[in-house]
Design a protein around this motif. Sequence first.
Motif: not given
Length: 307
Positions: A58, A122, A55-56, A81-84, A306, A303
Motif C-alpha cells: 500500500l 494499492h 502483506g499486500a 495488514r499491509y506492507r505500507v 482493500i 481496509t
Amino acid sequence: MRLDRRGLLGLGVSTAALAATGGVTEAAAATPRAVLPGFREGHAAGLHYVTGGTGAPLVLIPGWPQTWWEFHKIMPALARRYRVIAVDLPGIGGSRPAAGDKKSIARAVHGLVQALGLGPVHVAGHDIGAMVAFSFAANHPAATRTVTIMDVAHPDEHLYEVPLLAPPGQPHPWWFAFNQLRGLPEQLLAGRSRYLVDHLCELLLVDQSAIGNRDRALYAAAYATLDTIRVGNSWYQSLHQDIEDQKAYGTITVPMLGIASLASPYLEYQLKGRGTDVRIVDVPTSGHFLPEEQPDVVVEAITALIG
C-alpha cells in the motif's frame, strides 16, 4: 473552526495545514526528527520513503505542504495488514526533484514501485498526493490494484471556474493563485513557513489539536527553503498541464475510493464519471486533514476497500 459545507476543495482545491504558536526562529531551531517506531526509512528510484508491515503493498502519497509524516497516525494500524510505503513527493524530504505535473510524479512513484519489486500496489493519496494517486491509476493500470482519493480530485477544467472573489463568509483558495507566481512566494516564505501553515490550519482544521506542535514544526521545516518552496509552487504551476492530461485519461477500472471531508462536498460528483467501481465515504466531522483528524475512519475505509 467549522468549514462552510460548500467547501474550498469541491473544485479540486488542495492544501494542507499546520497551526502553531511561537516565533518562526524558535520553531525552526526546535524541529524534531520524524521517526515512527516499527518503520524504517529508505531511498529508491530517487524517492525517500518510510515502510513497515507485511502483506499486500500500500503506497501512501502526501499533499502540500506536508510530508510522509501526515500518515503517521494511520500507518501502524495499516501495517498490521499491509506492507505500507509512505513516500515523500519529489523535491521534499530527501526525494529527488522532478517535474511538477502529476503524470511525472506518478511516473516517479511507479519507478519506486518497480525498484522495490512490489508488483501491483494499492495506492492512496491526500491533497496533491490524491491527484498523483489518480494519475498513477490512469497511467499505470497494470501496476494498480485499488486507488484511494482523499479529499481532492485530479484537476479538470472546473478549476478555471474558481472565483477571484469569494462571497462573504466563504473561505477562498487564494493559494492556487499565489503558487502560480514565480519569484515572490519564496521571497515571502523562506524561513517563515510557519506563518503560512498557521493560516492554513486555522482555515481548514475542525479540530485544531489534530496536528500538534511537533507535526507543525516538521511540516514548516520541510517547506522553509527557497528550493522546497519552489517545488511546492511547481505542483500548482503545472495544473494547466494536469487539466490537459486529464482529458486523455480513460475510465479507471480498478476499485476507486473517495474519502470526503466537509471541505470536499463535490468529490463524489467528480469521481463518479471517472471510474467503473467508485465508492464514497463522507466524513462530515473532519476538515481537510483526514489522516490526522479522523485516522480511525480513514483506516476503516481503506481496509474495507482493500480487504
